[in-house]
Enzyme design. Structure first.
Site, PDB file in Angstrom:
ATOM      1  N   GLY A  74       0.788  -1.241   0.000  1.00  0.00           N
ATOM      2  CA  GLY A  74       0.000   0.000   0.000  1.00  0.00           C
ATOM      3  C   GLY A  74       0.813   1.280   0.000  1.00  0.00           C
ATOM      4  N   GLY A  76       2.380   2.572  -2.654  1.00  0.00           N
ATOM      5  CA  GLY A  76       2.310   3.256  -3.943  1.00  0.00           C
ATOM      6  C   GLY A  76       3.147   2.599  -5.033  1.00  0.00           C
ATOM      7  CB  THR A  98       0.133  -0.344  -8.239  1.00  0.00           C
ATOM      8  OG1 THR A  98       0.251  -1.622  -7.619  1.00  0.00           O
ATOM      9  CG2 THR A  98      -0.634  -0.484  -9.541  1.00  0.00           C
ATOM     10  CE  LYS A 121       1.567  -7.494  -7.668  1.00  0.00           C
ATOM     11  NZ  LYS A 121       1.876  -6.479  -6.665  1.00  0.00           N
ATOM     12  CD  GLU A 137       3.011  -3.291  -8.153  1.00  0.00           C
ATOM     13  OE1 GLU A 137       2.468  -2.894  -9.196  1.00  0.00           O
ATOM     14  OE2 GLU A 137       2.464  -3.238  -7.024  1.00  0.00           O
ATOM     15  CB  ALA A 151       3.736  -9.686  -3.955  1.00  0.00           C
ATOM     16  N   GLY A 152       3.817  -6.747  -2.085  1.00  0.00           N
ATOM     17  CA  GLY A 152       4.025  -6.292  -0.708  1.00  0.00           C
ATOM     18  C   GLY A 152       5.439  -5.817  -0.437  1.00  0.00           C
ATOM     19  N   PRO A 197       3.794  12.968  -5.887  1.00  0.00           N
ATOM     20  CG  PRO A 197       3.050  14.988  -6.812  1.00  0.00           C
ATOM     21  CD  PRO A 197       3.962  13.821  -7.070  1.00  0.00           C
TER      22      PRO A 197
HETATM   23  N1  LIG Z   1       0.505   9.402  -5.633  1.00  0.00           N
HETATM   24  C1  LIG Z   1      -0.704   8.943  -5.403  1.00  0.00           C
HETATM   25  N2  LIG Z   1      -1.785   9.693  -5.605  1.00  0.00           N
HETATM   26  C2  LIG Z   1      -3.031   9.227  -5.364  1.00  0.00           C
HETATM   27  N3  LIG Z   1      -3.295   7.987  -4.924  1.00  0.00           N
HETATM   28  C3  LIG Z   1      -2.259   7.176  -4.694  1.00  0.00           C
HETATM   29  C4  LIG Z   1      -0.919   7.601  -4.914  1.00  0.00           C
HETATM   30  N4  LIG Z   1      -0.094   6.582  -4.593  1.00  0.00           N
HETATM   31  C5  LIG Z   1      -0.881   5.582  -4.198  1.00  0.00           C
HETATM   32  N5  LIG Z   1      -2.179   5.919  -4.249  1.00  0.00           N
HETATM   33  C6  LIG Z   1      -3.324   5.094  -3.852  1.00  0.00           C
HETATM   34  O1  LIG Z   1      -2.970   4.434  -2.642  1.00  0.00           O
HETATM   35  C7  LIG Z   1      -3.370   3.076  -2.683  1.00  0.00           C
HETATM   36  C8  LIG Z   1      -2.130   2.183  -2.552  1.00  0.00           C
HETATM   37  O2  LIG Z   1      -1.270   2.441  -3.648  1.00  0.00           O
HETATM   38  P1  LIG Z   1      -0.684   1.265  -4.548  1.00  0.00           P
HETATM   39  O3  LIG Z   1       0.062   1.903  -5.669  1.00  0.00           O
HETATM   40  O4  LIG Z   1      -1.746   0.284  -4.908  1.00  0.00           O
HETATM   41  O5  LIG Z   1       0.314   0.601  -3.481  1.00  0.00           O
HETATM   42  P2  LIG Z   1       1.072  -0.816  -3.529  1.00  0.00           P
HETATM   43  O6  LIG Z   1       1.172  -1.207  -4.964  1.00  0.00           O
HETATM   44  O7  LIG Z   1       2.394  -0.519  -2.900  1.00  0.00           O
HETATM   45  O8  LIG Z   1       0.254  -1.760  -2.713  1.00  0.00           O
HETATM   46  C9  LIG Z   1      -4.118   2.884  -3.992  1.00  0.00           C
HETATM   47  O9  LIG Z   1      -5.498   3.047  -3.766  1.00  0.00           O
HETATM   48  C10 LIG Z   1      -3.590   3.990  -4.875  1.00  0.00           C
HETATM   49  O10 LIG Z   1      -4.507   4.394  -5.848  1.00  0.00           O
HETATM   50 MG   LIG Z   2       0.615  -2.917  -6.035  1.00  0.00          MG
END
Ligand SMILES: Nc1ncnc2c1ncn2[C@@H]1O[C@H](COP(=O)(O)OP(=O)(O)O)[C@@H](O)[C@H]1O
Ligand SMILES: [Mg+2]
Length: 205
Positions: free
Chosen positions: A14, A16, A18, A34, A102, A104-105, A186
Site C-alpha cells: 500500500g 504506492g 503500483t 507483476k 512490480e 508483492a508487498g 505527490p
Molecule cells: N501518488 C498517489 N496519488 C493518489 N493515490 C495514490 C498515490 N499513490 C498511491 N495511491 C493510492 O494508494 C493506494 C495504494 O497504492 P498502490 O500503488 O496500490 O500501493 P502498492 O502497490 O504498494 O500496494 C491505492 O489506492 C492507490 O490508488
Molecule cells: Mg501494487
C-alpha cells in the site's frame, strides 16, 4: 535507456508501488509485469496499470500466479491450493522494450514457507527502485528495507518517495542508506496518464 529491466519494490504493502510502476511504465515506454498477484477483488495490479496508463496490451505480461485472497503469497497460495514453484519466478531476458516488474508487498514477504521475496529478487540481478512513503514512520521502514537489499548485494537505483513533501525525512533516509533520491510522486486526486507522465519528467533514473 540504461536500465532495461527495473524492479519496483516497496517498504510495505500500500505504499504506492503500483502507482510508481504505472508512472515508470509510461515514462520509459516499458512493459509491465507483476509475477505474483495476491487478491483479485477490486481488480489486479495489472488491470490497474492498464487503466491508469491506457497503454496497449503489448505493454503487459501475464502474471505467473494470481491468488484470490489479498494475503502474503505463501498463505494466499496455500488457501487457493496452489504450490508456487520458485523456478517459475524468473524474468524474461532484456528485450527492446524496457521491463518494469512490480513485487508483492514488502521485501521480506514469504513466497513459500522456505523462501522470502527478497531472495527471489537477489537471484534476478536486476536493479531496484524502492518506493517509500513520506509520512511518519518512513525512515525506519525505508532504512530496514535498504539494509535488506544491501545485505544481499542487490543494486538500488534509488528511492521513489510517494506522498506530500517531507524534505528532512527524504534527505535523512538517503543519507543514512547512501542511496539516491529518484524523485517524489505527490498525492494526485485523480491520477491520469498525463499527470503521471508529468511527474516522471521530474525523476532522475
Ligand atoms: N501518488 C498517489 N496519488 C493518489 N493515490 C495514490 C498515490 N499513490 C498511491 N495511491 C493510492 O494508494 C493506494 C495504494 O497504492 P498502490 O500503488 O496500490 O500501493 P502498492 O502497490 O504498494 O500496494 C491505492 O489506492 C492507490 O490508488
Ligand atoms: Mg501494487
Amino acid at each position: 535507456m540504461e536500465h532495461k529491466r527495473i524492479v519496483v519494490a516497496g517498504t510495505d504493502t500500500g505504499v504506492g508501488k503500483t502507482m510508481v510502476a504505472a508512472m515508470l511504465t509510461l515514462g520509459l515506454d516499458a512493459c509491465y509485469f507483476k509475477p505474483l498477484q495476491s487478491g483479485t477483488h477490486g481488480g489486479t495490479d495489472t488491470e490497474r496499470v492498464k487503466a491508469l496508463t491506457g497503454l496497449s496490451p503489448a505493454h503487459f505480461l501475464p502474471e505467473r500466479y494470481v491468488f484470490s485472497r489479498p494475503l502474503s503469497p505463501h498463505r494466499a497460495s496455500e488457501l487457493d491450493g496452489v504450490e508456487i514453484n520458485p523456478r517459475a519466478l524468473t524474468l524474461p531476458p532484456p528485450a527492446s522494450r524496457p521491463l518494469v516488474v512490480e513485487l508483492a508487498g514488502g521485501l521480506l514477504v514469504p513466497v513459500t514457507r522456505s523462501l522470502l521475496q527478497v531472495d527471489v529478487l537477489a537471484s534476478w540481478r536486476v536493479p531496484v527502485v524502492l518506493c517509500a512513503r513520506t509520512s511518519l514512520g518512513t525512515i525506519n521502514h525505508t532504512l530496514l528495507s535498504t539494509e535488506a537489499l544491501h545485505q544481499r548485494g542487490i543494486e538500488v537505483l534509488g528511492v521513489a518517495f510517494v506522498g506530500e513533501a517531507n524534505e528532512d525525512s527524504e534527505r535523512t533516509i538517503c543519507s543514512f542508506a547512501a542511496v539516491r533520491r529518484l524523485g517524489r510522486l505527490p498525492w494526485i486526486k485523480k491520477p491520469t496518464a498525463a499527470a503521471l507522465r508529468k511527474v516522471f519528467k521530474g525523476f532522475t533514473l
